[in-house]
Design a protein around this motif. Structure first.
Motif, PDB file in Angstrom:
ATOM      1  N   LYS A   7       0.829  -1.207   0.000  1.00  0.00           N
ATOM      2  CA  LYS A   7       0.000   0.000   0.000  1.00  0.00           C
ATOM      3  C   LYS A   7       0.863   1.257   0.000  1.00  0.00           C
ATOM      4  O   LYS A   7       0.616   2.189  -0.771  1.00  0.00           O
ATOM      5  CB  LYS A   7      -0.946   0.002   1.200  1.00  0.00           C
ATOM      6  CG  LYS A   7      -1.861   1.207   1.216  1.00  0.00           C
ATOM      7  CD  LYS A   7      -2.840   1.148   2.357  1.00  0.00           C
ATOM      8  CE  LYS A   7      -3.762   2.357   2.333  1.00  0.00           C
ATOM      9  NZ  LYS A   7      -4.752   2.322   3.402  1.00  0.00           N
ATOM     10  N   ARG A  10       2.595   1.606  -3.391  1.00  0.00           N
ATOM     11  CA  ARG A  10       1.618   1.984  -4.412  1.00  0.00           C
ATOM     12  C   ARG A  10       1.243   3.460  -4.286  1.00  0.00           C
ATOM     13  O   ARG A  10       1.230   4.202  -5.269  1.00  0.00           O
ATOM     14  CB  ARG A  10       0.355   1.119  -4.288  1.00  0.00           C
ATOM     15  CG  ARG A  10      -0.745   1.524  -5.258  1.00  0.00           C
ATOM     16  CD  ARG A  10      -1.998   0.698  -5.070  1.00  0.00           C
ATOM     17  NE  ARG A  10      -2.577   0.743  -3.743  1.00  0.00           N
ATOM     18  CZ  ARG A  10      -3.308   1.759  -3.268  1.00  0.00           C
ATOM     19  NH1 ARG A  10      -3.528   2.831  -3.981  1.00  0.00           N
ATOM     20  NH2 ARG A  10      -3.816   1.691  -2.042  1.00  0.00           N
ATOM     21  N   LYS A  17      -5.517   1.605  -6.592  1.00  0.00           N
ATOM     22  CA  LYS A  17      -5.566   0.142  -6.636  1.00  0.00           C
ATOM     23  C   LYS A  17      -5.945  -0.331  -8.041  1.00  0.00           C
ATOM     24  O   LYS A  17      -5.377  -1.290  -8.556  1.00  0.00           O
ATOM     25  CB  LYS A  17      -6.580  -0.397  -5.624  1.00  0.00           C
ATOM     26  CG  LYS A  17      -6.145  -0.242  -4.201  1.00  0.00           C
ATOM     27  CD  LYS A  17      -7.217  -0.738  -3.256  1.00  0.00           C
ATOM     28  CE  LYS A  17      -6.842  -0.426  -1.828  1.00  0.00           C
ATOM     29  NZ  LYS A  17      -7.899  -0.808  -0.886  1.00  0.00           N
ATOM     30  N   GLU A  35      -2.927  -6.040   0.086  1.00  0.00           N
ATOM     31  CA  GLU A  35      -2.608  -4.915   0.969  1.00  0.00           C
ATOM     32  C   GLU A  35      -3.108  -5.155   2.387  1.00  0.00           C
ATOM     33  O   GLU A  35      -2.531  -4.642   3.339  1.00  0.00           O
ATOM     34  CB  GLU A  35      -3.203  -3.619   0.413  1.00  0.00           C
ATOM     35  CG  GLU A  35      -2.466  -3.111  -0.804  1.00  0.00           C
ATOM     36  CD  GLU A  35      -3.002  -1.799  -1.331  1.00  0.00           C
ATOM     37  OE1 GLU A  35      -4.020  -1.291  -0.809  1.00  0.00           O
ATOM     38  OE2 GLU A  35      -2.388  -1.262  -2.269  1.00  0.00           O
TER      39      GLU A  35
END
Length: 65
Positions: A7, A10, A17, A35
């Motif tokens: 997470k 990212r 997502k 995640e």
């Protein structure tokens, strides 16, 4: 469930997502589950690493032990 940094990585790449899922060729639900610490297959990890621009050797950095 295993702790991972997916997470954070990212979000630091400014990816949603859905964007990560599209780049990796997996579903957004899969990204969400990973995640949250659910396990995933090695092939899924490879796809995510490639989508983020990482090498397989960086697996521990993203997914932990």
């Amino acid at each position: 469930m295993a702790k991972n940094c997916l997470k954070e990585i990212r979000e630091s790449a400014l990816l949603s997502k859905a964007e990560l899922a599209r780049k990796a060729g997996i579903s957004p639900i899969t990204v969400d589950r990973i995640e949250k610490g659910y396990p995933c297959r090695m092939e899924t990890q490879r796809k995510i690493l490639r989508a983020l621009g990482y090498q397989p050797k960086d697996k521990v950095r993203v997914f932990g032990e």
